[in-house]
Design a protein around this motif. Structure first.
Motif, PDB file in Angstrom:
ATOM      1  N   ARG A 271       0.835  -1.201   0.000  1.00 25.96           N
ATOM      2  CA  ARG A 271       0.000   0.000   0.000  1.00 25.96           C
ATOM      3  C   ARG A 271       0.875   1.258   0.000  1.00 25.96           C
ATOM      4  NH1 ARG A 271      -5.336  -1.189   1.083  1.00 25.96           N
ATOM      5  NH2 ARG A 271      -5.712  -3.335   1.785  1.00 25.96           N
ATOM      6  N   PRO A 272       0.426   2.315  -0.669  1.00 27.52           N
ATOM      7  CA  PRO A 272       1.241   3.544  -0.694  1.00 27.52           C
ATOM      8  C   PRO A 272       1.188   4.272   0.632  1.00 27.52           C
ATOM      9  CG  PRO A 272      -0.843   3.897  -1.819  1.00 27.52           C
ATOM     10  CD  PRO A 272      -0.790   2.435  -1.473  1.00 27.52           C
ATOM     11  N   ALA A 273       2.250   4.976   0.941  1.00 25.90           N
ATOM     12  CA  ALA A 273       2.328   5.820   2.134  1.00 25.90           C
ATOM     13  C   ALA A 273       2.921   7.158   1.698  1.00 25.90           C
ATOM     14  CB  ALA A 273       3.179   5.175   3.219  1.00 25.90           C
ATOM     15  N   ARG A 274       2.131   8.205   1.769  1.00 25.07           N
ATOM     16  CA  ARG A 274       2.560   9.531   1.322  1.00 25.07           C
ATOM     17  C   ARG A 274       2.686  10.452   2.534  1.00 25.07           C
ATOM     18  NH1 ARG A 274       4.191   9.152  -3.863  1.00 25.07           N
ATOM     19  NH2 ARG A 274       3.974  11.420  -3.965  1.00 25.07           N
ATOM     20  N   ALA A 275       3.716  11.282   2.542  1.00 27.28           N
ATOM     21  CA  ALA A 275       3.953  12.203   3.658  1.00 27.28           C
ATOM     22  C   ALA A 275       4.400  13.547   3.097  1.00 27.28           C
ATOM     23  CB  ALA A 275       5.001  11.634   4.621  1.00 27.28           C
ATOM     24  N   PRO A 276       3.489  14.346   2.530  1.00 25.98           N
ATOM     25  CA  PRO A 276       3.875  15.635   1.957  1.00 25.98           C
ATOM     26  C   PRO A 276       4.323  16.631   3.022  1.00 25.98           C
ATOM     27  CG  PRO A 276       1.489  15.428   2.009  1.00 25.98           C
ATOM     28  CD  PRO A 276       2.048  14.089   2.409  1.00 25.98           C
ATOM     29  N   HIS A 277       5.191  17.546   2.627  1.00 21.47           N
ATOM     30  CA  HIS A 277       5.657  18.594   3.531  1.00 21.47           C
ATOM     31  C   HIS A 277       4.538  19.604   3.748  1.00 21.47           C
ATOM     32  CE1 HIS A 277       8.226  22.047   4.844  1.00 21.47           C
ATOM     33  NE2 HIS A 277       8.871  21.066   5.441  1.00 21.47           N
ATOM     34  N   HIS A 278       4.588  20.317   4.881  1.00 17.47           N
ATOM     35  CA  HIS A 278       3.489  21.227   5.200  1.00 17.47           C
ATOM     36  C   HIS A 278       3.449  22.458   4.288  1.00 17.47           C
ATOM     37  CE1 HIS A 278       6.784  22.807   7.876  1.00 17.47           C
ATOM     38  NE2 HIS A 278       6.349  23.942   7.378  1.00 17.47           N
ATOM     39  N   THR A 279       4.463  22.663   3.456  1.00 16.84           N
ATOM     40  CA  THR A 279       4.435  23.789   2.509  1.00 16.84           C
ATOM     41  C   THR A 279       3.715  23.439   1.208  1.00 16.84           C
ATOM     42  OG1 THR A 279       6.608  23.104   1.666  1.00 16.84           O
ATOM     43  CG2 THR A 279       6.575  24.778   3.411  1.00 16.84           C
ATOM     44  N   ILE A 280       3.141  22.260   1.099  1.00 22.94           N
ATOM     45  CA  ILE A 280       2.489  21.834  -0.130  1.00 22.94           C
ATOM     46  C   ILE A 280       1.321  22.760  -0.480  1.00 22.94           C
ATOM     47  CG2 ILE A 280       0.898  20.250   1.030  1.00 22.94           C
ATOM     48  CD1 ILE A 280       1.270  18.342  -1.346  1.00 22.94           C
ATOM     49  N   SER A 281       1.095  22.951  -1.777  1.00 20.01           N
ATOM     50  CA  SER A 281       0.004  23.811  -2.231  1.00 20.01           C
ATOM     51  C   SER A 281      -1.301  23.033  -2.284  1.00 20.01           C
ATOM     52  CB  SER A 281       0.322  24.366  -3.623  1.00 20.01           C
ATOM     53  OG  SER A 281       0.353  23.313  -4.577  1.00 20.01           O
ATOM     54  N   ASP A 282      -2.396  23.774  -2.493  1.00 15.96           N
ATOM     55  CA  ASP A 282      -3.704  23.134  -2.618  1.00 15.96           C
ATOM     56  C   ASP A 282      -3.715  22.161  -3.790  1.00 15.96           C
ATOM     57  OD1 ASP A 282      -3.924  25.221  -0.891  1.00 15.96           O
ATOM     58  OD2 ASP A 282      -5.768  26.044  -1.725  1.00 15.96           O
ATOM     59  N   VAL A 283      -3.140  22.591  -4.928  1.00 15.59           N
ATOM     60  CA  VAL A 283      -3.131  21.751  -6.132  1.00 15.59           C
ATOM     61  C   VAL A 283      -2.267  20.519  -5.904  1.00 15.59           C
ATOM     62  CG1 VAL A 283      -2.435  21.647  -8.559  1.00 15.59           C
ATOM     63  CG2 VAL A 283      -3.633  23.658  -7.685  1.00 15.59           C
ATOM     64  N   GLY A 284      -1.128  20.684  -5.231  1.00 15.52           N
ATOM     65  CA  GLY A 284      -0.267  19.538  -4.966  1.00 15.52           C
ATOM     66  C   GLY A 284      -0.943  18.500  -4.097  1.00 15.52           C
ATOM     67  N   LEU A 285      -1.776  18.948  -3.173  1.00 20.81           N
ATOM     68  CA  LEU A 285      -2.462  18.025  -2.277  1.00 20.81           C
ATOM     69  C   LEU A 285      -3.696  17.414  -2.934  1.00 20.81           C
ATOM     70  CD1 LEU A 285      -2.217  16.977   0.654  1.00 20.81           C
ATOM     71  CD2 LEU A 285      -3.761  18.814   1.338  1.00 20.81           C
ATOM     72  N   LEU A 286      -4.502  18.256  -3.578  1.00 19.91           N
ATOM     73  CA  LEU A 286      -5.775  17.808  -4.145  1.00 19.91           C
ATOM     74  C   LEU A 286      -5.624  17.202  -5.528  1.00 19.91           C
ATOM     75  CD1 LEU A 286      -8.862  17.939  -3.427  1.00 19.91           C
ATOM     76  CD2 LEU A 286      -8.946  20.006  -4.798  1.00 19.91           C
ATOM     77  N   GLY A 287      -4.678  17.739  -6.317  1.00 19.47           N
ATOM     78  CA  GLY A 287      -4.548  17.363  -7.725  1.00 19.47           C
ATOM     79  C   GLY A 287      -4.979  18.524  -8.597  1.00 19.47           C
TER      80      GLY A 287
END
Length: 512
Positions: A271-287
């Motif tokens: 299973r995938p495990a993703r851990a984006p940094h807190h500076t991520i943009s709305d588009v980076g998080l949502l698509g």
């Protein structure tokens, strides 16, 4: 002469048919005209294709050549049309028999030497080929290995333009790429891999994690720095059940559309495990993007999305999670079109109780003023907290716990209990698309989470005293059902309900 080759374009995570039409013998200056709403990468294909043709020993067209990518109202992007364009030119210039071209769906990038390079979306193309009745696909080797996971279509791997031409001309025999054996996509835990036995203390948090994973529930851990929140979150994937082949294909399909292949992190059945940094943009998080593509929440489909230091994320980025957490999919609308992407993930979040992190700590005094604490907590809205099923405190460890050599319960034992609870849920939801208790619909909630009158009164009193929302009511019932599954009980008992209520108390006592 006119030649037509079937190819595909990616729209979100799905492939749609594209016909590459090549016409040579036109009057005018010898050059290539490319039409059909191509982007910059597609427009540059003429230079790559001409160099690949020349370096592969084929003659160049001596007349004006028009290439149309149909349908003309669908925007085409990426270098995946290099190979079909080159083969179309050869067929239109009578350097390749055109009678076998209609059997294949063809895609691939070409280097200047004529060698093929992988493209994204191989799995989606295989699904499209099967749906449209194509007999086979012709793809670069890495992309072909990925597409071979789809049953019902033959996939042929080519390493160069010359090899593709000789195969289509009948001068070279290529065997279909075999589908990977189950043993090839299963990887046992390696020595030194993260394991829950390395976690010291935090029994309450370990129990909350077990309940969350068993039912696919969202989890929020609150505690001071150094209490082990991030360490625990990184070990959540080690106790998750192995995905089914259907889930694995969904996971791979999304990652393939994002440009990852079997040679990347998803080579194995996990299973995938993703851990984006807190500076991520709305588009980076949502698509999103000019042509909408998957973001972090879709890349975490059937897996874990870990958000460390939750209040440090932009408020707008956190608020876009509200609808995907509820529905398990997200719809993105752009000028290029509208796509719906799956995003059924388990959210694991961690945060400090205050800006300095030591509010309530017995050994370190908090330096934050009440207004600072209020502003810090206000970064997470009540509606978002309502969608997080389990809130649990992770207190600071004592020196005795830190010095202890006694190992904690290993991931293997936790995973065994989680798998047993998931098996009960799979049997309960047979014939539906529901895979865990967290995804129960109101109909299933009424059917499988029935409470006795005494337990109903108990829950009502808890709702009134804690001032919980109607959504929290449903979440408590779902968590109770999961706790009962872990205990092997067919009915929700009082201890199951009380534990589930305890997991909701933090959103009022700590945050308001």
């Amino acid at each position: 002469m006119l030649a037509t080759i079937s190819s595909a374009a990616l729209v979100g995570i799905d492939a749609v048919s594209v016909h590459v039409e090549v016409n040579t013998g036109e009057r005018g200056e010898p050059k290539l005209l490319l039409v059909g709403l191509p982007d910059a990468a597609v427009k540059e294909s003429d230079d790559r294709v001409f160099s690949a043709l020349s370096n592969s020993g084929f003659r160049m067209p001596r007349t004006r050549t028009t290439i149309n990518l149909a349908p003309g109202d669908l925007r085409k992007e990426g270098p995946l049309y290099d190979l079909p364009i080159a083969l179309g030119i050869l067929a239109a210039d009578e350097q390749l028999p055109a009678d076998r071209l209609d059997r294949f769906l063809i895609a691939g990038e070409l280097s200047l030497s004529g060698a093929t390079r992988p493209v994204k979306g191989g799995l989606a193309m295989a699904v499209l080929a099967r749906a449209t009745g194509r007999r086979a696909l012709l793809l670069p080797r890495v992309t072909a290995e990925e597409a071979a996971l789809v049953e019902g279509v033959k996939v042929y791997a080519v390493d160069s333009l010359d090899q593709a031409q000789r195969f289509l001309a009948g001068e070279l025999h290529l065997p279909p790429v075999p589908a990977p054996a189950p043993s090839a996509v299963f990887r046992p835990a390696a020595d030194g891999a993260p394991d829950f036995s390395e976690i010291k203390g935090q029994q309450a948090v370990r129990r909350a994690v077990e309940v969350a994973v068993a039912g696919g529930h969202n989890l929020l851990m609150i505690g001071p720095p150094g209490s082990g929140k991030s360490m625990i979150a990184k070990r959540v994937p080690t106790i998750m059940p192995q995905p089914t082949l259907e889930e694995y294909l969904e996971i791979l399909r999304i990652h393939s559309a994002a440009g990852q292949t079997l040679q990347d992190t998803l080579h194995f059945l996990e299973r995938p495990a993703r851990a984006p940094h807190h500076t991520i943009s709305d588009v980076g998080l949502l698509g999103g993007g000019a042509i909408p593509g998957p973001g972090e929440i879709s890349l975490a489909h059937h897996g874990v999305l870990f958000l460390d230091e939750l209040p440090e994320f932009k408020r707008s980025a956190l608020e876009v999670l509200r609808q995907p957490l509820e529905d398990g999919h997200v719809t993105i609308s752009r000028s290029a079109g509208k796509v719906t992407l799956p995003c059924s993930f388990m959210l694991v979040a961690a945060m400090n109780p205050c800006p300095c992190g030591y509010l309530g700590d017995a050994r370190t005094a908090c330096r934050c003023s009440p207004s600072q604490i209020q502003r810090y907590r206000a970064r997470i809205s009540g509606p978002l907290l309502d969608r997080i099923d389990i809130h649990v405190e992770a207190p600071a460890l004592s020196l005795g716990e830190l010095r202890s050599d006694r190992p904690g319960e290993p991931s293997a034992e936790l995973r065994t209990r989680v798998a047993a609870a998931r098996a009960r849920q799979h049997a309960r939801f047979t014939g539906t698309r529901i895979t865990a208790n967290a995804r129960m619909s109101p109909t299933h909630l009424k059917r499988h989470c029935e409470l006795s009158p005494a337990l109903g009164d108990l829950l009502q009193r808890a709702m009134e005293e804690l001032k919980l929302s109607a959504r929290a009511y449903d979440r408590i019932l779902k968590v109770s059902r999961t706790i009962a599954d872990l205990a092997g009980s067919d009915r929700i008992e009082s201890n199951h309900l009380l534990e589930a209520i305890q997991y909701r108390s933090l959103d009022r006592n700590v945050f308001y």
